[in-house]
Design a protein around this motif. Structure first.
Motif, mmCIF file in Angstrom:
data_model
loop_
_atom_site.group_PDB
_atom_site.id
_atom_site.type_symbol
_atom_site.label_atom_id
_atom_site.label_comp_id
_atom_site.label_asym_id
_atom_site.label_seq_id
_atom_site.Cartn_x
_atom_site.Cartn_y
_atom_site.Cartn_z
ATOM 1 N N ASP A 112 42.907 44.048 39.429
ATOM 2 C CA ASP A 112 43.593 42.867 39.961
ATOM 3 C C ASP A 112 44.378 43.205 41.223
ATOM 4 O OD1 ASP A 112 42.631 41.203 37.981
ATOM 5 O OD2 ASP A 112 44.462 41.304 36.760
ATOM 6 N N GLN A 113 45.040 44.341 41.220
ATOM 7 C CA GLN A 113 45.804 44.769 42.398
ATOM 8 C C GLN A 113 44.874 45.058 43.571
ATOM 9 O OE1 GLN A 113 48.029 48.061 40.787
ATOM 10 N NE2 GLN A 113 49.676 46.727 40.064
ATOM 11 N N LEU A 114 43.743 45.714 43.289
ATOM 12 C CA LEU A 114 42.779 46.018 44.350
ATOM 13 C C LEU A 114 42.169 44.728 44.909
ATOM 14 C CD1 LEU A 114 40.958 49.118 42.807
ATOM 15 C CD2 LEU A 114 42.755 49.102 44.565
ATOM 16 N N VAL A 115 41.908 43.760 44.037
ATOM 17 C CA VAL A 115 41.372 42.468 44.484
ATOM 18 C C VAL A 115 42.367 41.790 45.412
ATOM 19 C CG1 VAL A 115 40.810 40.120 43.715
ATOM 20 C CG2 VAL A 115 39.800 42.090 42.548
ATOM 21 N N ASP A 116 43.636 41.796 45.038
ATOM 22 C CA ASP A 116 44.660 41.197 45.911
ATOM 23 C C ASP A 116 44.678 41.871 47.277
ATOM 24 O OD1 ASP A 116 45.431 39.374 43.990
ATOM 25 O OD2 ASP A 116 47.149 40.558 43.303
ATOM 26 N N GLU A 117 44.489 43.185 47.276
ATOM 27 C CA GLU A 117 44.497 43.939 48.538
ATOM 28 C C GLU A 117 43.251 43.651 49.376
ATOM 29 O OE1 GLU A 117 44.577 48.611 49.951
ATOM 30 O OE2 GLU A 117 45.385 48.080 47.982
ATOM 31 N N ILE A 118 42.102 43.663 48.734
ATOM 32 C CA ILE A 118 40.844 43.508 49.473
ATOM 33 C C ILE A 118 40.632 42.056 49.930
ATOM 34 C CG2 ILE A 118 39.135 42.970 47.664
ATOM 35 C CD1 ILE A 118 37.475 45.332 48.767
ATOM 36 N N ALA A 119 41.248 41.111 49.218
ATOM 37 C CA ALA A 119 41.063 39.699 49.549
ATOM 38 C C ALA A 119 42.270 39.109 50.264
ATOM 39 C CB ALA A 119 40.787 38.909 48.281
ATOM 40 N N ALA A 120 43.112 39.951 50.811
ATOM 41 C CA ALA A 120 44.302 39.467 51.510
ATOM 42 C C ALA A 120 43.889 38.446 52.570
ATOM 43 C CB ALA A 120 45.056 40.619 52.149
ATOM 44 N N GLY A 121 44.531 37.305 52.537
ATOM 45 C CA GLY A 121 44.232 36.273 53.518
ATOM 46 C C GLY A 121 43.126 35.321 53.097
ATOM 47 N N SER A 122 42.444 35.620 52.004
ATOM 48 C CA SER A 122 41.377 34.743 51.528
ATOM 49 C C SER A 122 41.907 33.901 50.371
ATOM 50 C CB SER A 122 40.179 35.569 51.053
ATOM 51 O OG SER A 122 39.182 34.726 50.534
ATOM 52 N N SER A 123 41.935 32.596 50.569
ATOM 53 C CA SER A 123 42.453 31.712 49.523
ATOM 54 C C SER A 123 41.390 31.377 48.475
ATOM 55 C CB SER A 123 42.990 30.421 50.134
ATOM 56 O OG SER A 123 41.957 29.745 50.810
ATOM 57 N N ARG A 124 40.126 31.539 48.843
ATOM 58 C CA ARG A 124 39.024 31.259 47.911
ATOM 59 C C ARG A 124 38.283 32.549 47.641
ATOM 60 N NH1 ARG A 124 36.289 25.645 48.569
ATOM 61 N NH2 ARG A 124 34.798 26.869 47.414
#
Length: 86
Positions: free
Chosen positions: A43-55
């Protein structure tokens, strides 16, 4: 507006669990002492890799298999031993 597709692939790494999160040519990884901890790390890695992506859509895989991850994770969350596969 397009959806960012993310995969989180888990595998046993000795006594621990390793997870690799991939999206759009980018890859991040982590190791954790259990499957639940690995899921939290993902979950933390997803937040990092998807920074700026709302979808975004995240698919969790156990050695490339989404159903196997779901079975193992739900068994672990319920305090049950994961079924033996082979």
């Amino acid at each position: 507006m397009s959806t960012l597709t993310i995969t989180a692939n888990y595998r046993r790494h000795g006594d621990d669990w390793a997870v690799i999160v991939r999206a759009g040519g980018e890859e991040l990884d982590a190791t954790a002492p259990g499957l639940i901890a690995a899921r939290l790390a993902a979950d933390q890695l997803v937040d990092e890799i998807a920074a700026g992506s709302s979808r975004r859509a995240v698919v969790h895989l156990l050695d490339g298999d989404a159903l196997a991850f779901s079975v193992a994770y739900l068994h672990t969350r319920a305090g049950l031993a994961p079924p033996v596969t082979g």
